[in-house]
Design a protein around this motif. Structure first.
Motif, short mmCIF file in Angstrom:
data_model
loop_
_atom_site.label_atom_id
_atom_site.label_comp_id
_atom_site.label_asym_id
_atom_site.label_seq_id
_atom_site.Cartn_x
_atom_site.Cartn_y
_atom_site.Cartn_z
N PHE A 53 -8.51 24.39 8.33
CA PHE A 53 -8.63 23.43 7.74
C PHE A 53 -8.60 23.12 6.36
O PHE A 53 -8.64 22.40 5.36
N VAL A 100 -8.95 19.71 4.23
CA VAL A 100 -9.69 20.23 3.42
C VAL A 100 -8.16 19.06 1.97
O VAL A 100 -8.75 18.51 1.49
N GLN A 131 -8.16 15.66 1.38
CA GLN A 131 -9.07 15.49 0.48
C GLN A 131 -9.78 15.35 -0.91
O GLN A 131 -10.05 14.47 -2.08
N GLY A 165 -14.56 25.52 4.75
CA GLY A 165 -13.70 24.25 4.93
C GLY A 165 -14.86 23.42 5.81
O GLY A 165 -15.34 22.48 6.22
N TYR A 169 -17.39 21.51 4.25
CA TYR A 169 -16.52 20.26 3.87
C TYR A 169 -16.47 19.04 4.80
O TYR A 169 -16.29 17.69 4.72
N LEU A 170 -16.17 19.55 6.39
CA LEU A 170 -15.49 18.34 7.04
C LEU A 170 -17.68 17.70 7.93
O LEU A 170 -17.18 16.53 7.40
#
Lengths: 355, 285
Positions: free
Chosen positions: A282, A286, A289, A338, A341-342
């Motif tokens: 991740f 992450v 972004q 992560g 967030y995904l």
């Protein structure tokens, strides 16, 4: 006649010129400062705690002999390893997402992580028979196997996806397929393993900075020093690739060649990170972004992603050792951070597509 | 029609997979006359876009070749071509959240290197391209906050910043309402008149093509069916042959260029007699 263009203040020296982006500079410098603080705090934590001020004094070369030994030989390599692995993952992610023009892509999609996992496990399970042999393999054979496995898997993905050109969507699909196949091989190897091998393997598969020494730091550092400058040079081509294949060709870019070269750099970075610390998931997904949102550009920025990646891994390791206690692998923390967030990215994307 | 054409197709045959789309019989020849606006017209699937994309080296012909300044296009380094020949694809994609000035600056890519990304020349070209398309005031806006017509101006501005003598536009007016179609074509017309640029564009609207292009290329089944001035190409016979459409061709009351009026069968009951004489008055329904 040459009126200035709003929002694009020039930065020029001789033949060199660039657009001055204060926000990006602020994010990179601020992130670096934060990284030094968190890194120093992390160096100070352990069975023998050292105050932040003392850590900084030792790093400046003015500490007591005992503290200097503990820091430079035991603690610093672990933190430095985290910094370099995080930076490599951040840059690898920024490149992959830039090439794929898709925020949900990462080197994981290229099969790097799972290829490295299979190779490392194969070494652990099939070659390692316990005792000192495992120790030796873990030190030398494991990172090498992971590196080779990661590179081979990525080469397979890109090779299978290449059909008169490298289409971003096709390499993502092929990568997902190969990853699934590799994960099942991993499971099979875990079934073959005895209890001792399996527990070692599981720790490695989560991605950990435990017991990382200078021998882990140096290879990643060498790779970063070589690959990062090349990446900065080649990333300029993304300015054209961003606009789609036709427009990029219209601007004189050789689209497929550039894509393969850029992905190659991302793969080398991600595979060497994986070799040093196992698959820390991740981070590559992450941090580009997050950096993109912080710098406010239109494409994940390389340097800011490097700093953010380093910061995430070092902070994650610090959290794993303090809040969670014991020797929780840092990969567990990055996954916990992560995964939500995904999901957020997926939900946001689905909303926009249906809007 | 020949003469010193900088860009020409010589016996090109282009296709996708097994299908040959352009130049099926013995290859297609076309000279792009310098300093003119050429519109490629023809029914759907006749190969207009394929021809344009071949001229733009986005497609590689199976036979024949495209010549640029006497050299085969595939023998000239890609970056060098990009300083002479600009392309605006039919559906260009912009990165999310990109600002207008940053997108227009991408047009400078062939003139830049990784260490030289914003030279004084770049800045001057971008400032001028923005001013020329009336987008200076939008420089710091993000593209997604603009209307379709404004976005198309930004893309044209980017092509302008590239500073090429030849500009290829693939359906620059699709998805735009009539007012914005006219707006974009006025811009193209000025490019030609005030800048002496050579423009080749694919257009669907015959009347707009006749108005804004000095030269028309009518295509049918992957071959050039007619080439010439709008008055030479847009005759009732050619429209019937190329489009399979019975139409009257009259003079455009504003510009005097030919205007195609389809005959069709439907007559709405307006109670007015048709202005155009000679159209047989079929009973409606």
């Amino acid at each position: 006649m040459s009126a200035p263009v709003a929002g694009r203040r020039p930065l020029r020296a001789g033949p060199v010129s660039a657009v001055w982006r204060p926000r990006t500079a602020f994010v990179v410098l601020g992130g670096l400062a934060l990284l030094v603080l968190v890194g120093a705090a992390s160096v100070g934590r352990g069975e023998y705690p050292i105050a932040l001020a003392d850590v900084l004094r030792v790093l400046a070369g003015a500490g007591s002999r005992g503290e200097t030994f503990v820091i430079t030989q035991l603690r610093l390599p672990r933190v430095l390893c985290g910094v370099l692995v995080g930076a490599a993952l951040g840059v690898a992610g920024a490149i992959t997402q830039g090439v794929a023009r898709n925020p949900l892509t990462s080197p994981d999609v290229l099969g790097v992580t799972d290829g490295a996992g299979v190779a490392a496990l194969a070494v652990l399970v099939l070659a390692g028979t316990g005792g000192s042999a495992v120790g030796l393999l873990a030190a030398v054979g494991l990172p090498l196997a992971a590196l080779v496995g990661g590179l081979l898997a990525a080469a397979l993905v890109v090779g299978l996806a290449y059909r008169q050109g490298l289409d971003a969507f096709r390499f993502i699909l092929v990568g997902l397929g190969i990853s699934v196949a590799l994960v099942s091989v991993t499971s099979w190897l875990l079934v073959l393993a005895n209890v001792q091998q399996a527990s070692l393997a599981l720790i490695w598969l989560r991605g950990s900075l435990n017991a990382r020494g200078w021998e882990h730091v140096v290879p990643v550092a060498v790779v970063l020093v070589i690959v990062l400058p090349i990446a900065i040079v080649l990333a300029f081509r993304l300015d054209a690739l961003d606009l789609g294949d036709d427009a990029a060709r219209g601007l004189g870019e050789r689209v497929d060649r550039s894509r393969v070269q850029l992905l190659g750099l991302a793969v080398v970075l991600a595979a060497s990170a994986c070799a040093a610390a196992g698959p820390i998931r991740f981070v590559a997904l992450v941090t580009p972004q997050v950096s993109l949102r912080l710098t406010g550009g239109s494409r994940p920025p390389l340097l800011a992603s490097a700093v953010a990646g380093a910061l995430l891994v070092v902070t994650g390791d610090l959290v794993a050792r303090t809040v969670l206690g014991g020797e929780v692998p840092v990969g567990v923390v990055t996954v916990v951070l992560g995964a939500p967030y995904l999901l957020y990215l997926l939900v946001r994307r689905t909303r926009k597509d249906s809007a | 029609m020949t003469g010193a054409a900088r860009l020409s197709a010589q016996g090109v045959r282009v296709g996708y997979g097994d299908a040959v789309v352009v130049g099926g019989t013995d290859g297609l020849d076309l000279d792009v006359v310098d300093g003119t606006v050429t519109a490629v017209i023809g029914p759907n699937g006749c190969g207009k876009s394929t021809l344009l994309r071949t001229l733009a080296r986005l497609l590689v012909p199976r036979h024949g070749h495209v010549l640029l300044d006497g050299r085969r296009l595939d023998a000239v380094p890609s970056r060098e071509v990009a300083t002479v020949l600009g392309v605006l694809p039919q559906d260009p994609t912009a990165p999310e959240g990109i600002r207008v000035a940053d997108l227009v600056a991408r047009g400078r890519h062939p003139h830049q290197r990784w260490f030289r990304q914003w030279s004084a020349d770049d800045e001057a070209a971008v400032a001028e391209a923005l001013a020329w398309t009336d987008m200076t005031g939008f420089a710091e806006r993000t593209l997604d906050t603009l209307s379709g017509g404004q976005r198309q101006r930004v893309w044209i501005s980017m092509a302008l910043a590239q500073g090429t003598d030849v500009l290829l536009l693939d359906e620059p007016t699709t998805f735009l309402d009539l007012a914005h179609q006219v707006d974009v074509l006025e811009l193209v017309g000025r490019l030609h008149r005030e800048r002496g640029r050579t423009v080749v564009m694919v257009l669907h609207d015959l009347n707009l093509a006749a108005r804004y292009a000095g030269r028309l290329v009518a295509m049918r089944d992957g071959e050039v069916a007619a080439v010439g001035t709008p008055h030479e190409v847009l005759t009732e016979d050619t429209v019937r042959d190329v489009f399979g459409l019975d139409a009257r061709v009259v003079d455009d009351p504003v510009a005097g260029t030919p205007m195609v009026v389809p005959i069709g069968r439907h007559r709405p009951a307006t109670g007015r007699t048709p202005v155009i004489t000679g159209v047989t008055e079929d009973a409606p329904g």
